[in-house]
Write an enzyme that holds these catalytic residues in place. Structure first.
Site, PDB file in Angstrom:
ATOM      1  N   GLU A 285       6.050   5.091   6.852  1.00  0.00           N
ATOM      2  CA  GLU A 285       6.480   3.693   6.868  1.00  0.00           C
ATOM      3  C   GLU A 285       7.360   3.379   5.660  1.00  0.00           C
ATOM      4  O   GLU A 285       8.353   2.647   5.770  1.00  0.00           O
ATOM      5  CB  GLU A 285       5.257   2.771   6.888  1.00  0.00           C
ATOM      6  N   GLU A 288      10.714   4.847   6.374  1.00  0.00           N
ATOM      7  CA  GLU A 288      11.392   4.015   7.377  1.00  0.00           C
ATOM      8  C   GLU A 288      11.939   2.740   6.729  1.00  0.00           C
ATOM      9  O   GLU A 288      13.081   2.339   6.989  1.00  0.00           O
ATOM     10  CB  GLU A 288      10.416   3.643   8.496  1.00  0.00           C
ATOM     11  N   CYS A 305       0.121  -1.514  11.751  1.00  0.00           N
ATOM     12  CA  CYS A 305      -1.198  -0.861  11.737  1.00  0.00           C
ATOM     13  C   CYS A 305      -2.221  -1.554  12.625  1.00  0.00           C
ATOM     14  O   CYS A 305      -3.207  -0.953  13.035  1.00  0.00           O
ATOM     15  CB  CYS A 305      -1.760  -0.842  10.311  1.00  0.00           C
ATOM     16  N   SER A 325       7.613  -1.960  12.475  1.00  0.00           N
ATOM     17  CA  SER A 325       7.737  -0.543  12.123  1.00  0.00           C
ATOM     18  C   SER A 325       7.410   0.301  13.347  1.00  0.00           C
ATOM     19  O   SER A 325       6.539  -0.053  14.156  1.00  0.00           O
ATOM     20  CB  SER A 325       6.756  -0.203  10.987  1.00  0.00           C
ATOM     21  N   LYS A 364      -8.619  -1.530  18.766  1.00  0.00           N
ATOM     22  CA  LYS A 364      -8.351  -0.090  18.645  1.00  0.00           C
ATOM     23  C   LYS A 364      -8.748   0.651  19.921  1.00  0.00           C
ATOM     24  O   LYS A 364      -8.190   1.707  20.240  1.00  0.00           O
ATOM     25  CB  LYS A 364      -9.119   0.486  17.451  1.00  0.00           C
ATOM     26  N   GLU A 367      -5.781   0.177  22.044  1.00  0.00           N
ATOM     27  CA  GLU A 367      -4.657   0.962  21.502  1.00  0.00           C
ATOM     28  C   GLU A 367      -4.768   2.432  21.904  1.00  0.00           C
ATOM     29  O   GLU A 367      -3.779   3.069  22.275  1.00  0.00           O
ATOM     30  CB  GLU A 367      -4.637   0.854  19.974  1.00  0.00           C
ATOM     31  N   GLU A 372       1.427   5.786  26.017  1.00  0.00           N
ATOM     32  CA  GLU A 372       2.308   6.607  25.178  1.00  0.00           C
ATOM     33  C   GLU A 372       1.564   7.341  24.070  1.00  0.00           C
ATOM     34  O   GLU A 372       2.179   8.134  23.338  1.00  0.00           O
ATOM     35  CB  GLU A 372       3.411   5.732  24.557  1.00  0.00           C
ATOM     36  N   CYS A 509      -8.911  -5.867   7.963  1.00  0.00           N
ATOM     37  CA  CYS A 509      -9.945  -5.138   8.712  1.00  0.00           C
ATOM     38  C   CYS A 509     -11.363  -5.421   8.197  1.00  0.00           C
ATOM     39  O   CYS A 509     -12.334  -5.194   8.917  1.00  0.00           O
ATOM     40  CB  CYS A 509      -9.676  -3.637   8.646  1.00  0.00           C
TER      41      CYS A 509
END
Length: 580
Positions: A285, A288, A305, A325, A364, A367, A372, A509
């Site tokens: 990151e 990037e 994230c 990102s 999560k 996710e 993908e 979190c």
């Protein structure tokens, strides 16, 4: 009641004088003198609505009972919280709720953690004169993360408030009338067709067992019992400061070593720290970001994230997707690396690897199911457990982690830095990135790695950091309601930042939807402090100095943002616009 010239009110509550600022509620004033009025719909993170009316009290200046959670003391004469009349009304309200409740406590996920159960015991409810009118309704279980059982719903409205007031998602509301009155998506839409982002905030505020994460513990037990499976656990940064709540530790206490020992007792082949892939995220990151900054890429760049946050952007602001990102979250990076580099190192066939994530987050779970997320040729992650599910597995196996000797994570790819640890709190990802970006760009060592300006509990934080010749302007926010305000500024071209960190849950979190249940307002702060303490205890506090990170780039990935790194560690997003 009397009022002084400093706008303070003095009032008698149960015969005791108490002085409080004008506007203080009866509930708050009573608490100041040790009188705890029972509540059910009230929650410290939400606006008081007095929906349940459990908190009624007498005011000698009024014939009607008043609700303590939302009535200020200013208009009261003298408050009585424990009269026979008050007790009988509270008891009747509770008995009416119980008459329409399954009362299947032994089979309920909230058994011994249920506010209704606790209140029933405190109010000494031993019988119920009202006829049972409870009828079961179908459980809604149409997504990978969340289960709604409206049979147990007491219609307090906390979940609706949290979804609207804190997360600005407005995915659920009140449906129907009279006996058909219920809570859910409008027109009973499927969860994925609504604006729900699966953050789990509704679970954390629900006082009963009407909302819960989808339980995946049985899948993990099956894998652990399968001798052909090589089971690898990863544990997220904030789990180490949340799990202890389930085992009698003080709030925010670090239990890393005890947790690792417990997971090995369950039968895991390897236990790895997600801090490693958090460090990997910083490398990808940060690179990037520097690329966008120097080559005219889309700015501000926003962190990726938090999967609840990603869902929010895809469903509400798809026109701003290019600001995100492209880095996968640390969870997903871990899975992709485990089933390629790590499998090769260990000589294990990746098809036999079973990767279990322990996360503070129910999004999560969603996710990990995104189509993908299979860059290795296999699903990156096989099962996601919440902190609560891991605690249940320990208890099911008769393990009290406080009685276990601490153990260390496995290597290789097992160890992270202090920078990885603070990913678990709001501001942590930004601080970790700044530690690395500054030193990579300037070639100079930071005198102090603690970026205090990006820490703390504020809804919105900003800072400017001189990185070489460039003054980098950063912003941090958590909670989707706050993030929405920032996105509106970006749309209008009013957000003059280079880099923004967003976490879906308030506080990051540490306040995730999969963390142990608590209504303590300061629990998030305790966990946040625990992570900063853990950061300071690390010998290495910068991601780019992690020896295992250096090794994986030298042996496998080449360099940050390389072609292989992009194949395994980066992803894409899609327009899932959904009208509220």
């Amino acid at each position: 009641m009397s009022k002084d010239n400093k706008e303070n009110i003095t009032i008698k509550i149960d015969g005791i004088d108490v002085t409080v600022p004008s506007g203080t509620t009866i509930l708050e004033a009573a608490k100041k003198i040790g009188v705890h009025i029972p509540t059910l719909c009230n929650h410290p993170d939400l606006t008081a609505k007095s929906t349940c009316r459990i908190c009624v009290v007498e005011d000698t200046g009024s014939r009607r009972l008043k609700t303590a959670c939302n009535q200020p003391v200013d208009s009261c004469k003298e408050i009585i919280t424990n009269s026979k009349r008050v007790k009988e009304v509270r008891k009747t309200i509770l008995q009416l709720i119980l008459a329409n409740h399954p009362q299947d406590c032994l089979n309920c996920i909230r058994n011994q953690k249920c506010e209704l159960q606790e209140l029933t015991q405190k109010e000494n409810i031993m019988d119920n004169p009202f006829e049972r009118i409870y009828e079961p309704v179908p459980i809604k279980d149409d997504n990978p993360s969340l289960v709604r059982d409206n049979s147990k719903c007491i219609k307090c409205g906390r979940c609706v408030q949290a979804c609207e007031e804190i997360q600005a998602s407005k995915a659920i509301g009140f449906n129907g009338r009279s006996t058909n009155y219920s809570i859910g998506q409008a027109f009973d839409k499927a969860t994925d067709e609504s604006t729900c982002v699966l953050c789990g905030k509704c679970i954390t505020v629900c006082p009963v067992g009407a909302l819960r994460e989808k339980d995946d513990t049985e899948k993990v037990w099956d894998a652990l019992a399968n001798e052909n499976k090589f089971v690898v656990f990863q544990t997220a940064p904030s789990v180490r400061v949340g799990l202890g709540d389930e085992f009698g530790y003080s709030s925010g206490e670090i239990v890393t070593g005890h947790m690792v020992a417990g997971i090995r007792r369950l039968g895991a082949d390897k236990v790895i720290d997600t801090n490693f892939s958090a460090d990997l995220t910083i490398m990808e990151e940060g690179t990037e970001f520097l690329g966008r900054l120097t080559n005219g890429g889309t700015l501000p760049m926003i962190t990726s994230c938090s999967p609840g946050w990603i869902n929010f952007v895809e469903k509400n602001y798809p026109d701003l997707i290019d600001h995100l990102s492209t880095c996968k979250s640390p969870q997903q990076m871990f899975g992709a690396i485990t089933k390629t580099y790590y499998a090769e190192k260990l000589g294990v066939d990746p098809k036999d690897m079973f990767v279990v994530s322990v996360m503070p987050c129910i999004a999560k779970k969603y996710e990990s199911k995104r189509p993908e997320m299979d860059a290795s040729g296999y699903r990156d992650i096989d099962v996601v457990l919440t902190t609560r599910e891991l605690a249940r597995m320990f208890k099911e196996n008769g393990l009290d982690i406080s009685e276990l000797e601490p153990e260390d994570y496995d290597s290789i790819i097992g160890h992270g830095t202090g920078a990885g640890t603070i990913f678990g709190t709001s501001g942590g990802v930004m601080e970790a990135a700044l530690r690395t970006v500054y030193e990579v760009v300037t070639g100079e060592e930071l005198d102090n790695v603690d970026f205090e300006a990006v820490r703390g509990h504020d809804d919105f934080k900003e800072a400017e950091v001189q990185v070489g010749d460039i003054p980098v302007r950063v912003a941090i926010t958590s909670g989707l309601g706050n993030a929405k305000k920032l996105l509106e500024k970006i749309r209008k071209g009013e957000a003059d930042y280079h880099f923004i960190e967003v976490m879906a849950c308030p506080g990051g979190c540490v306040g995730g939807g999969g963390q142990p249940y608590t209504i303590k307002h300061d629990a998030r702060e305790d966990r946040m402090e625990g992570l900063y303490k853990d950061d300071k205890q690390h010998d290495i506090r910068k991601s780019h100095e992690n020896p295992e990170i250096k090794e994986i780039y030298e042996e496998f990935l080449g360099e940050p943002n390389s072609h292989k790194a992009h194949e395994l560690l980066h992803t894409h997003y899609r327009n899932r616009y959904t009208k509220a």
